[in-house]
Design an enzyme around this catalytic site. Sequence first.
Site, PDB file in Angstrom:
ATOM      1  CE1 TYR A  69      26.333 -33.898  15.317  1.00 30.87           C
ATOM      2  CE2 TYR A  69      26.031 -31.712  13.924  1.00 30.87           C
ATOM      3  CZ  TYR A  69      26.330 -33.419  14.335  1.00 30.87           C
ATOM      4  OH  TYR A  69      25.717 -33.624  13.031  1.00 30.87           O
ATOM      5  CG  PHE A  80      19.858 -23.667  12.126  1.00 33.35           C
ATOM      6  CD1 PHE A  80      19.010 -22.725  11.464  1.00 33.35           C
ATOM      7  CD2 PHE A  80      20.756 -23.372  12.127  1.00 33.35           C
ATOM      8  CE1 PHE A  80      19.137 -21.882  10.803  1.00 33.35           C
ATOM      9  CE2 PHE A  80      20.857 -22.279  10.717  1.00 33.35           C
ATOM     10  CZ  PHE A  80      20.492 -21.497  10.676  1.00 33.35           C
ATOM     11  CB  CYS A 100      23.956 -26.596  16.188  1.00 35.90           C
ATOM     12  SG  CYS A 100      22.065 -26.373  14.422  1.00 35.90           S
TER      13      CYS A 100
END
Length: 332
Positions: free
Chosen positions: A105, A110, A108
Site C-alpha cells: 500500500y 512498513f 503503509c
Amino acid sequence: MRRASTLASSVLSRTITSTLHDCSGLSTTSAPTINHRFLRAALFGTTTSTGSSNTRRVFNPLSTSLGVAGALVSVYTVASLSQEVLAKEPPPAELVPKEVVLYQYEACPFCNKVKAYLDYYDIPYKVVEVNPISKKEIKWSDYKKVPILLVDGEQLVDSSAIIDKLGNKIHGKEIVDSESDKDDDEEKKWRRWVDNHLVHVLSPNIYRNTSEALESFEYITNNGNFSFTERITVKYAGAAAMYFVSKNLKKKYNITDERAALYEAVETWVDALNGREFLGGSKPNLADLAVFGVLRPIRYLRSGRDMVEQTRIGYWYTRMENALGESSRMKA
C-alpha cells in the site's frame, strides 16, 4: 448527505469486514461502530504478528497541493544546508537479485521501510499496488498482509524479516557478523523501537481531527488502488471512522497529547544520534532506514510538517533524503 453516509457505512461493513490487519504486523483496536479492517489496511492498520516484534501501520502522506509545497520546502532545506549528497551502497552486481517485486500500500509505513532499504542499496524493484478491499493482487499468496516482497520468485514477508533476509542474500552473512556487538545491539534496539513505539504515535497524529483525517484520506484515495466507488467511500467514511479510531488508540497507548508524543519520540531519536550524522555514523544503518521509512509517508502531512518545524529532526531527515537519492523503483 444522510444517504451518502448510509451507503458508505453499508459498503464498509459489507465489503471490508476483515481488512484491518493488512499492513503486516499491526495490532488493532476495536472501532466504535464501523468495521474498519479495510480502513486500517488502506491508511494505517495495526496488528501484531505472532513471533515478531513488529507493529505496523499504514499511513497517508499528503494531497497534491501539500506535495508541491513540501517539495519546495525540501529544495529550500537542501540548498540551505549545503549537504553533500552521499553515495548509495549498491551490492556487488553478482549478488543483486534479478527480479524484485514489492506488493504494497503506498501509504503503509512498513512498506516504505522496505522501499527505503531497496532505494539505499540501489536494488531495482517493481511495485504492485494492492487493493485493500479485494486484495486480488495477492490472491496467489497464503499471506494476506503487506508488504510482501518476491525476490527471484521467493516470497518474503514482515518488513523487518524482509530486510534481514534480503541483507543476508546481498551482503553475505560474514559482513553482517563482522559488526561489533555494541553497534549491532544499538542498531537492533532502535529497530525494535521503531516497530514498538514510533509507529504507535503516528496514527493519533494524522487522524487527530477531521481536517487532518480528510487530508490523510485525500492522499490515500489519490494514490491507492481503489475503484471509483471505493474511492468516494474511503475518503469520507474512512476519514470519519479513523478519527474515532485514533481516539481509541490514544487510550490504548496512554497518549494524552498527540503532538507532544510525536515530538518527544523524534527528539528521542535525535538524542540517540549523539551528534553523529546517522546512527550508523557516517552512513545510515538499518535503524536509520527504518525510522526514515516509517516517517516518510507522513512527512508532508500537517503532522509531519509540524514535526519538522517544532523539533530537530529536519536536518537528519534531509541527510537521509540525500543518502537515498533517487528511488531504484522501476518504471511501470
